[in-house]
Write an enzyme that holds these catalytic residues in place. Structure first.
Site, PDB file in Angstrom:
ATOM      1  N   GLN A 102      34.006  -4.128  75.532  1.00 53.53           N
ATOM      2  CA  GLN A 102      34.353  -2.653  74.983  1.00 53.53           C
ATOM      3  C   GLN A 102      33.107  -1.808  75.242  1.00 53.53           C
ATOM      4  N   GLU A 166      40.705   6.294  67.890  1.00 57.06           N
ATOM      5  CA  GLU A 166      39.865   6.065  66.621  1.00 57.06           C
ATOM      6  C   GLU A 166      38.960   7.146  66.198  1.00 57.06           C
ATOM      7  N   TYR A 168      36.451   8.450  67.929  1.00 53.76           N
ATOM      8  CA  TYR A 168      35.269   7.956  68.614  1.00 53.76           C
ATOM      9  C   TYR A 168      34.941   9.444  69.765  1.00 53.76           C
ATOM     10  N   ARG A 177      40.991  19.496  66.892  1.00 56.13           N
ATOM     11  CA  ARG A 177      40.130  19.113  65.727  1.00 56.13           C
ATOM     12  C   ARG A 177      38.581  19.197  65.741  1.00 56.13           C
ATOM     13  N   ARG A 216      41.740   2.442  75.978  1.00 53.76           N
ATOM     14  CA  ARG A 216      42.307   2.811  74.535  1.00 53.76           C
ATOM     15  C   ARG A 216      42.573   4.007  73.992  1.00 53.76           C
ATOM     16  N   HIS A 254      39.269   6.992  62.192  1.00 55.89           N
ATOM     17  CA  HIS A 254      38.537   6.349  61.062  1.00 55.89           C
ATOM     18  C   HIS A 254      38.655   7.328  59.740  1.00 55.89           C
ATOM     19  N   ALA A 256      41.043   9.152  58.944  1.00 55.05           N
ATOM     20  CA  ALA A 256      42.414   9.419  58.358  1.00 55.05           C
ATOM     21  C   ALA A 256      42.547   8.784  57.288  1.00 55.05           C
ATOM     22  N   GLN A 341      38.875  -8.277  53.436  1.00 53.25           N
ATOM     23  CA  GLN A 341      37.731  -8.678  52.485  1.00 53.25           C
ATOM     24  C   GLN A 341      36.512  -9.301  53.270  1.00 53.25           C
ATOM     25  N   ARG A 562      36.808   0.239  29.359  1.00 57.56           N
ATOM     26  CA  ARG A 562      35.423   0.641  28.275  1.00 57.56           C
ATOM     27  C   ARG A 562      34.436   1.430  29.183  1.00 57.56           C
ATOM     28  N   LYS A 566      33.169   5.271  37.574  1.00 57.66           N
ATOM     29  CA  LYS A 566      34.705   5.689  38.185  1.00 57.66           C
ATOM     30  C   LYS A 566      35.471   4.628  38.199  1.00 57.66           C
ATOM     31  N   TRP A 577      40.223   2.660  48.385  1.00 56.44           N
ATOM     32  CA  TRP A 577      40.767   4.149  48.499  1.00 56.44           C
ATOM     33  C   TRP A 577      42.402   3.933  48.465  1.00 56.44           C
TER      34      TRP A 577
HETATM   35  P1  FAD Z   1      43.148 -20.883  41.075  1.00 56.02           P
HETATM   36  O1  FAD Z   1      43.837 -20.155  42.087  1.00 56.02           O
HETATM   37  O2  FAD Z   1      42.954 -20.093  39.753  1.00 56.02           O
HETATM   38  O3  FAD Z   1      43.722 -22.073  40.811  1.00 56.02           O
HETATM   39  C1  FAD Z   1      43.249 -23.048  39.923  1.00 56.02           C
HETATM   40  C2  FAD Z   1      44.416 -24.060  39.677  1.00 56.02           C
HETATM   41  O4  FAD Z   1      43.970 -25.182  38.730  1.00 56.02           O
HETATM   42  C3  FAD Z   1      45.450 -23.511  39.018  1.00 56.02           C
HETATM   43  O5  FAD Z   1      46.824 -23.756  39.909  1.00 56.02           O
HETATM   44  C4  FAD Z   1      45.607 -24.628  37.809  1.00 56.02           C
HETATM   45  O6  FAD Z   1      47.181 -24.967  37.515  1.00 56.02           O
HETATM   46  C5  FAD Z   1      44.871 -25.678  38.246  1.00 56.02           C
HETATM   47  N1  FAD Z   1      44.294 -26.647  37.184  1.00 56.02           N
HETATM   48  C6  FAD Z   1      43.752 -26.192  36.045  1.00 56.02           C
HETATM   49  N2  FAD Z   1      43.255 -27.176  35.455  1.00 56.02           N
HETATM   50  C7  FAD Z   1      43.966 -28.160  35.786  1.00 56.02           C
HETATM   51  C8  FAD Z   1      44.115 -29.580  35.434  1.00 56.02           C
HETATM   52  N3  FAD Z   1      43.355 -30.054  34.315  1.00 56.02           N
HETATM   53  N4  FAD Z   1      44.941 -30.463  35.978  1.00 56.02           N
HETATM   54  C9  FAD Z   1      45.715 -29.968  37.195  1.00 56.02           C
HETATM   55  N5  FAD Z   1      45.486 -28.452  37.622  1.00 56.02           N
HETATM   56  C10 FAD Z   1      44.744 -27.828  36.881  1.00 56.02           C
HETATM   57  N6  FAD Z   1      41.504 -12.611  45.451  1.00 56.02           N
HETATM   58  C11 FAD Z   1      41.219 -11.953  46.517  1.00 56.02           C
HETATM   59  O7  FAD Z   1      40.262 -12.587  47.258  1.00 56.02           O
HETATM   60  N7  FAD Z   1      42.030 -10.921  46.998  1.00 56.02           N
HETATM   61  C12 FAD Z   1      43.115 -10.567  46.353  1.00 56.02           C
HETATM   62  O8  FAD Z   1      43.532  -9.575  46.721  1.00 56.02           O
HETATM   63  C13 FAD Z   1      43.263 -10.922  45.194  1.00 56.02           C
HETATM   64  N8  FAD Z   1      44.243 -10.473  44.430  1.00 56.02           N
HETATM   65  C14 FAD Z   1      44.931 -10.979  43.180  1.00 56.02           C
HETATM   66  C15 FAD Z   1      45.759 -10.460  42.590  1.00 56.02           C
HETATM   67  C16 FAD Z   1      46.215 -11.088  41.368  1.00 56.02           C
HETATM   68  C17 FAD Z   1      47.396 -10.415  40.522  1.00 56.02           C
HETATM   69  C18 FAD Z   1      45.593 -12.026  40.866  1.00 56.02           C
HETATM   70  C19 FAD Z   1      45.936 -12.643  39.527  1.00 56.02           C
HETATM   71  C20 FAD Z   1      44.388 -12.675  41.403  1.00 56.02           C
HETATM   72  C21 FAD Z   1      44.050 -12.240  42.760  1.00 56.02           C
HETATM   73  N9  FAD Z   1      42.964 -12.402  43.368  1.00 56.02           N
HETATM   74  C22 FAD Z   1      42.435 -12.099  44.568  1.00 56.02           C
HETATM   75  C23 FAD Z   1      42.137 -13.534  42.852  1.00 56.02           C
HETATM   76  C24 FAD Z   1      42.517 -15.071  43.652  1.00 56.02           C
HETATM   77  O9  FAD Z   1      43.605 -15.208  43.379  1.00 56.02           O
HETATM   78  C25 FAD Z   1      41.494 -16.013  42.691  1.00 56.02           C
HETATM   79  O10 FAD Z   1      40.370 -15.589  43.059  1.00 56.02           O
HETATM   80  C26 FAD Z   1      41.800 -17.543  43.520  1.00 56.02           C
HETATM   81  O11 FAD Z   1      42.998 -18.090  43.185  1.00 56.02           O
HETATM   82  C27 FAD Z   1      40.830 -18.380  42.925  1.00 56.02           C
HETATM   83  O12 FAD Z   1      40.950 -19.579  43.451  1.00 56.02           O
HETATM   84  P2  FAD Z   1      40.482 -20.726  42.544  1.00 56.02           P
HETATM   85  O13 FAD Z   1      40.892 -22.203  43.749  1.00 56.02           O
HETATM   86  O14 FAD Z   1      39.369 -21.037  42.278  1.00 56.02           O
HETATM   87  O15 FAD Z   1      41.540 -21.150  41.327  1.00 56.02           O
HETATM   88  P1  NAP Z   2      37.446  -7.903  36.835  1.00 57.43           P
HETATM   89  O1  NAP Z   2      37.238  -7.079  38.270  1.00 57.43           O
HETATM   90  O2  NAP Z   2      36.274  -8.390  36.285  1.00 57.43           O
HETATM   91  O3  NAP Z   2      37.766  -6.584  35.752  1.00 57.43           O
HETATM   92  C1  NAP Z   2      37.927  -6.874  34.399  1.00 57.43           C
HETATM   93  C2  NAP Z   2      38.313  -5.693  33.834  1.00 57.43           C
HETATM   94  O4  NAP Z   2      38.601  -5.931  32.484  1.00 57.43           O
HETATM   95  C3  NAP Z   2      37.233  -4.680  33.903  1.00 57.43           C
HETATM   96  O5  NAP Z   2      37.990  -3.225  33.964  1.00 57.43           O
HETATM   97  C4  NAP Z   2      36.562  -4.692  32.375  1.00 57.43           C
HETATM   98  O6  NAP Z   2      36.533  -3.351  32.278  1.00 57.43           O
HETATM   99  C5  NAP Z   2      37.515  -5.138  31.600  1.00 57.43           C
HETATM  100  N1  NAP Z   2      37.151  -6.108  30.560  1.00 57.43           N
HETATM  101  C6  NAP Z   2      36.386  -7.037  30.707  1.00 57.43           C
HETATM  102  N2  NAP Z   2      36.160  -7.865  29.485  1.00 57.43           N
HETATM  103  C7  NAP Z   2      36.704  -7.164  28.713  1.00 57.43           C
HETATM  104  C8  NAP Z   2      37.049  -7.420  27.255  1.00 57.43           C
HETATM  105  N3  NAP Z   2      36.346  -8.293  26.519  1.00 57.43           N
HETATM  106  N4  NAP Z   2      37.795  -6.274  26.580  1.00 57.43           N
HETATM  107  C9  NAP Z   2      38.440  -5.597  27.134  1.00 57.43           C
HETATM  108  N5  NAP Z   2      38.229  -5.331  28.622  1.00 57.43           N
HETATM  109  C10 NAP Z   2      37.404  -6.273  29.170  1.00 57.43           C
HETATM  110  O7  NAP Z   2      38.439  -8.924  36.779  1.00 57.43           O
HETATM  111  P2  NAP Z   2      40.038  -8.751  37.230  1.00 57.43           P
HETATM  112  O8  NAP Z   2      40.627  -7.523  37.271  1.00 57.43           O
HETATM  113  O9  NAP Z   2      40.676  -9.856  36.387  1.00 57.43           O
HETATM  114  O10 NAP Z   2      40.021  -9.406  38.432  1.00 57.43           O
HETATM  115  C11 NAP Z   2      39.658 -10.869  38.720  1.00 57.43           C
HETATM  116  C12 NAP Z   2      38.882 -11.002  40.126  1.00 57.43           C
HETATM  117  O11 NAP Z   2      40.140 -11.202  40.788  1.00 57.43           O
HETATM  118  C13 NAP Z   2      38.314  -9.809  40.570  1.00 57.43           C
HETATM  119  O12 NAP Z   2      36.963  -9.977  40.533  1.00 57.43           O
HETATM  120  C14 NAP Z   2      38.536  -9.844  41.951  1.00 57.43           C
HETATM  121  O13 NAP Z   2      37.498 -10.430  42.763  1.00 57.43           O
HETATM  122  C15 NAP Z   2      39.727 -10.474  42.063  1.00 57.43           C
HETATM  123  N6  NAP Z   2      40.833  -9.651  42.629  1.00 57.43           N
HETATM  124  C16 NAP Z   2      40.636  -9.106  43.719  1.00 57.43           C
HETATM  125  C17 NAP Z   2      41.404  -8.139  44.224  1.00 57.43           C
HETATM  126  C18 NAP Z   2      41.418  -7.535  45.534  1.00 57.43           C
HETATM  127  O14 NAP Z   2      41.921  -6.603  45.830  1.00 57.43           O
HETATM  128  N7  NAP Z   2      40.082  -7.745  46.389  1.00 57.43           N
HETATM  129  C19 NAP Z   2      42.500  -7.844  43.491  1.00 57.43           C
HETATM  130  C20 NAP Z   2      42.638  -8.440  42.311  1.00 57.43           C
HETATM  131  C21 NAP Z   2      41.752  -9.332  41.998  1.00 57.43           C
HETATM  132  P3  NAP Z   2      35.426  -2.521  31.062  1.00 57.43           P
HETATM  133  O15 NAP Z   2      34.379  -3.565  30.960  1.00 57.43           O
HETATM  134  O16 NAP Z   2      35.211  -1.330  31.531  1.00 57.43           O
HETATM  135  O17 NAP Z   2      36.396  -2.653  30.034  1.00 57.43           O
HETATM  136 FE1  SF4 Z   3      40.294 -10.009  58.004  1.00 53.31          FE
HETATM  137 FE2  SF4 Z   3      41.592 -11.018  55.682  1.00 53.31          FE
HETATM  138 FE3  SF4 Z   3      42.716 -11.110  58.503  1.00 53.31          FE
HETATM  139 FE4  SF4 Z   3      40.711 -12.855  57.617  1.00 53.31          FE
HETATM  140  S1  SF4 Z   3      42.624 -12.632  56.579  1.00 53.31           S
HETATM  141  S2  SF4 Z   3      40.679 -11.543  59.462  1.00 53.31           S
HETATM  142  S3  SF4 Z   3      39.446 -11.492  56.176  1.00 53.31           S
HETATM  143  S4  SF4 Z   3      41.947  -9.278  57.180  1.00 53.31           S
END
Ligand code: FAD
Ligand code: NAP
Ligand code: SF4
Length: 671
Positions: A102, A166, A168, A177, A216, A254, A256, A341, A562, A566, A577
């Site tokens: 490219q 895109e 460029y 524009r 493209r 980019h 947009a 990511q 807390r 931002k 965003w």
């Molecule tokens: P987990 O996914 O937490 O899995 C741990 C597993 O261990 C559980 O199923 C539990 O049942 C099992 N377990 C624990 N103890 C025991 C035991 N003693 N015996 C048997 N089983 C057990 N991450 C991103 O990267 N991008 C995102 O966009 C994103 N969006 C998210 C949105 C939401 C709403 C949430 C909640 C999370 C999001 N995450 C995202 C975070 C992501 O899901 C976690 O970072 C990821 O799942 C962690 O993976 P893990 O394998 O460490 O553990």
């Molecule tokens: P997080 O990003 O660490 O955010 C936790 C939030 O809770 C913060 O806003 C913090 O803000 C607040 N907090 C922390 N301790 C607190 C306390 N004791 N009392 C009250 N508020 C408290 O964690 P998360 O939202 O649980 O997400 C977990 C992880 O999942 C993220 O780190 C991320 O990597 C992953 N995830 C990723 C995506 C994604 O789009 N990439 C989406 C969802 C989840 P203050 O300290 O300002 O109050």
């Molecule tokens: Fe990129 Fe996520 Fe697709 Fe992997 S799964 S290529 S990190 S967008």
């Protein structure tokens, strides 16, 4: 067994045949500038060619210093540099593939102080202002494109892609524009498209007749003062006449403010754009954006929207995408979930691209999965992304693996994530690893909360703790009240929320939960997406922009945190965003600098800047972060078990599925 007759049909370009209808779209990976970059690119592209891709397009390479992405961006302007590319083209050809380089001139998007443009207008996403090209400099630039193409040919490339979209440089000449010139390169549309047409003619002349030229073409600019469909059709016809072999679709500049490739963009959301050009040109048309499964690609081709499918990120996620489709095993494909990511987010912070679901992407030479020489008996506790990737890779290497999870289904927290509107793609990651777990013979025990005693008496050679996290519950008076829910209760267990909700915490989960709460029954469809983001499907004017349709929420949501920084500052670089805009559109209120004082049945009392304030809410949802779940660790260590922590169990701060899968795979590669 599924078949994909349109996707897998060969395509005759007149002088060469592509083995199928797939094109690996251009992606800047960072390997272009890395140490041993050419060797690493050879391994990366070689694996994709081996995996069956029809035609690969490299990341953008500048034809001159002025056109670089950044100050260290790659340039191809000498034979010496061309020879460095040889290992890349040879690796692809060895596997029977074809590869085009490219040529990307960034124009006003370049991030350095030597940038040029059609005019002096600075890009809203750049701090540098371009120098407007003089007539003489324009002809020199055209010649640099042609020289770059002929050098690419010397390097063994089968063709080039001229990047005309895109936002460029070429796009900057085409669009009102960014082009306010008063000479023969500005003003009328005919004048504005002279630049790309002269480039294509010069490239054809210098690189020869039997050289693939992909152009493209920006078919939907999605910016004010962008083009319309009449202009797109006129340009497409002229581009064909000038000597182009294939036209590829570009969607969105980019700068947009409309998401075009994120996970919240429905699959194949833009193939209707390419379809508008179908029948107006005689050369093959490629469509792109959010096509990530062979089923979707096949449907698009069968409908006749395009002649080829461009997929970029899906080839990061799975180099064997085409071979698996050809073998009728699409369920074995590791699907790109469009999270950005590990690919785009990495590039924006200067890191080498990888892939959340496939950490080997762009790391082929260092993350090597080989059969084990010493078979071990290994227990993996937790079937989230960390545990699933680790267990399946260990078993793939030949170990005897047992996987436990307390829940009745695989996936861990991904089962919460996949319930968030626009994050449904996470179910593909669970499907992929579930399939691999089954194929590799991992013994799975679901609904089994395993204890330390059971693990000790199981006499495992290694135990991997992928036990994830425990949601943090802050100690606020009134937390025990019935109107308080955790995000797990709300999203996974389906507990109902009222019409007026306060969300404690504004990290990734706080944002996702607020989106979930304000979804307002708008199904996640292509039609709703196009209306919500204001895309004019007739592309009659203004780059295809129209008035955004208000996303009315049937709930009032207030996010609290807390800290004073931002809102949204911890979200993804390239997707944050979008989440912020969505919540603004849904009128979600946000209060920072909060001290939590007490929860009662009317809501939550907070203090902000020394003043008490009551946030009325019938439900309060806790998204206050997470702590590692290590309840088994001490006992196992005391018993002398070889124990390893991965994913959330290792580090809950900034925990994410990318790190969990990366750690799981890397641990499995070395055990
Ligand atoms: P987990 O996914 O937490 O899995 C741990 C597993 O261990 C559980 O199923 C539990 O049942 C099992 N377990 C624990 N103890 C025991 C035991 N003693 N015996 C048997 N089983 C057990 N991450 C991103 O990267 N991008 C995102 O966009 C994103 N969006 C998210 C949105 C939401 C709403 C949430 C909640 C999370 C999001 N995450 C995202 C975070 C992501 O899901 C976690 O970072 C990821 O799942 C962690 O993976 P893990 O394998 O460490 O553990
Ligand atoms: P997080 O990003 O660490 O955010 C936790 C939030 O809770 C913060 O806003 C913090 O803000 C607040 N907090 C922390 N301790 C607190 C306390 N004791 N009392 C009250 N508020 C408290 O964690 P998360 O939202 O649980 O997400 C977990 C992880 O999942 C993220 O780190 C991320 O990597 C992953 N995830 C990723 C995506 C994604 O789009 N990439 C989406 C969802 C989840 P203050 O300290 O300002 O109050
Ligand atoms: Fe990129 Fe996520 Fe697709 Fe992997 S799964 S290529 S990190 S967008």
């Amino acid at each position: 067994m599924k078949s994909f007759p349109h996707l897998l049909a060969p395509l005759d370009l007149g002088f060469t045949i592509l083995k199928n209808r797939t094109l690996m779209g251009s992606m800047h990976t960072g390997l272009e500038e890395a140490e041993n970059g050419y060797q690493r690119m050879a391994a990366f592209y070689g694996e994709r060619a081996k995996g069956g891709c029809g035609l690969i397009v490299t990341g953008g390479i500048a034809p001159s210093e002025a056109g670089r992405v950044g100050k260290d961006g790659s340039v191809l302007d000498s034979l010496e540099v061309a020879l460095h590319h040889k290992p890349v083209t040879e690796a692809v050809h060895r596997e029977g593939g074809k590869i085009a380089l490219q040529i990307l001139h960034t124009g006003r998007y370049g991030y350095h102080d030597k940038i040029v443009g059609a005019s002096t207008l600075r890009a809203p996403i750049n701090i540098f202002r371009p120098h407007p090209l003089t007539e003489e400099e324009i002809w020199k630039t055209i010649d640099e494109f042609a020289t770059c193409a002929s050098l690419a040919r010397e390097a063994g490339y089968d063709g080039v892609e001229v990047m005309g979209s895109e936002g460029y440089l070429i796009n900057q000449f085409i669009a009102r524009r960014t082009n306010n010139r008063t000479d023969d390169w500005g003003g009328s549309f005919e004048n504005r498209i002279r630049f790309p047409l002269e480039i294509i003619k010069a490239v054809r002349k210098k690189a020869g007749k039997d050289f693939i030229i992909i152009y493209r073409l920006s078919m939907l600019d999605l910016v004010e003062d962008g083009g319309n469909i009449e202009e797109v059709l006129q340009l497409a016809k002229e581009v064909e006449k000038a000597g182009t072999t294939i036209i590829n679709t570009g969607i969105g500049w980019h700068e947009a403010r409309i998401p075009t490739i994120g996970m919240m963009v429905p699959r194949a959301a833009f193939t209707w754009v390419t379809a508008k050009v179908k029948g107006h040109v005689g050369i093959p048309l490629v469509t792109s954006n959010r096509i990530n499964t062979p089923e979707v690609a096949e449907e698009v081709l069968a409908r006749g929207d395009a002649d080829m499918i461009s997929m970029a990120r899906p080839f990061l996620a799975d180099p064997d995408f085409v071979n698996k489709a050809e073998a009728g095993k699409p369920e074995e494909i590791n699907t790109c979930i469009a999270c950005n990511q590990a690919c785009l987010d990495h590039i924006f912070v200067g890191k080498i691209t990888s892939c959340l679901v496939n950490p080997r992407a762009c790391h082929e030479t260092e993350l090597i999965i080989e059969p084990t020489t010493k078979k071990k008996k290994i227990a993996v506790v937790g079937a989230g992304p960390g545990g699933m990737s680790c267990a399946s890779t260990l078993a793939e290497r030949g170990h005897e693996v047992v996987l436990f999870d307390a829940h009745s289904e695989l996936g861990g927290q991904l089962n919460i994530a996949r319930r968030i509107p626009g994050k449904e793609e996470f179910k593909e990651t669970i499907r992929y690893f579930g399939n691999k777990i089954q194929r590799t013979g991992v013994k799975v025990h679901l609904g089994k909360k395993v204890t330390a005693d059971e693990l000790i008496s199981g006499k495992y050679d290694e135990v991997v703790l992928a036990t994830g996290v425990v949601p943090r519950i802050p100690s606020i008076p009134g937390m025990e009240k019935a109107n308080v829910l955790s995000y797990v209760d709300l999203v996974l267990n389906g507990k109902p929320a009222g019409k007026n909700v306060a969300v404690i915490g504004a990290g990734g989960i706080g944002y996702d939960v607020s989106l979930y709460l304000t979804d307002g029954g708008h199904p996640f469809t292509k039609e709703n997406y196009l209306k919500e983001w204001g895309i004019n499907t007739s592309i009659s004017e203004n780059g295809g922009l129209s008035v955004k349709q208000e996303m009315k929420s049937n709930r009032k949501v207030t996010m609290l945190k807390r800290s004073n920084n931002k809102f949204g500052s911890t979200l993804g670089k390239t997707t944050g965003w979008i989440h912020k805009t969505s919540l603004e559109d849904r009128k979600v209120a946000q209060i920072s600098g909060v001290t939590y004082k007490e929860i009662d049945k009317e809501g939550i009392l907070i203090e902000v800047k020394g003043k008490d304030q009551k946030v009325e809410a019938d439900t309060i949802v806790i998204c206050a972060g997470q702590d590692p779940n290590r309840e088994l660790l001490d006992s196992l260590e005391k018993a002398g078990v070889n124990v390893h922590l991965i994913g959330g169990a290792d580090l809950a701060a900034e925990l994410d599925a990318k790190r969990a899968i990366d750690q799981g795979t890397r641990l499995a590669a070395r055990l």
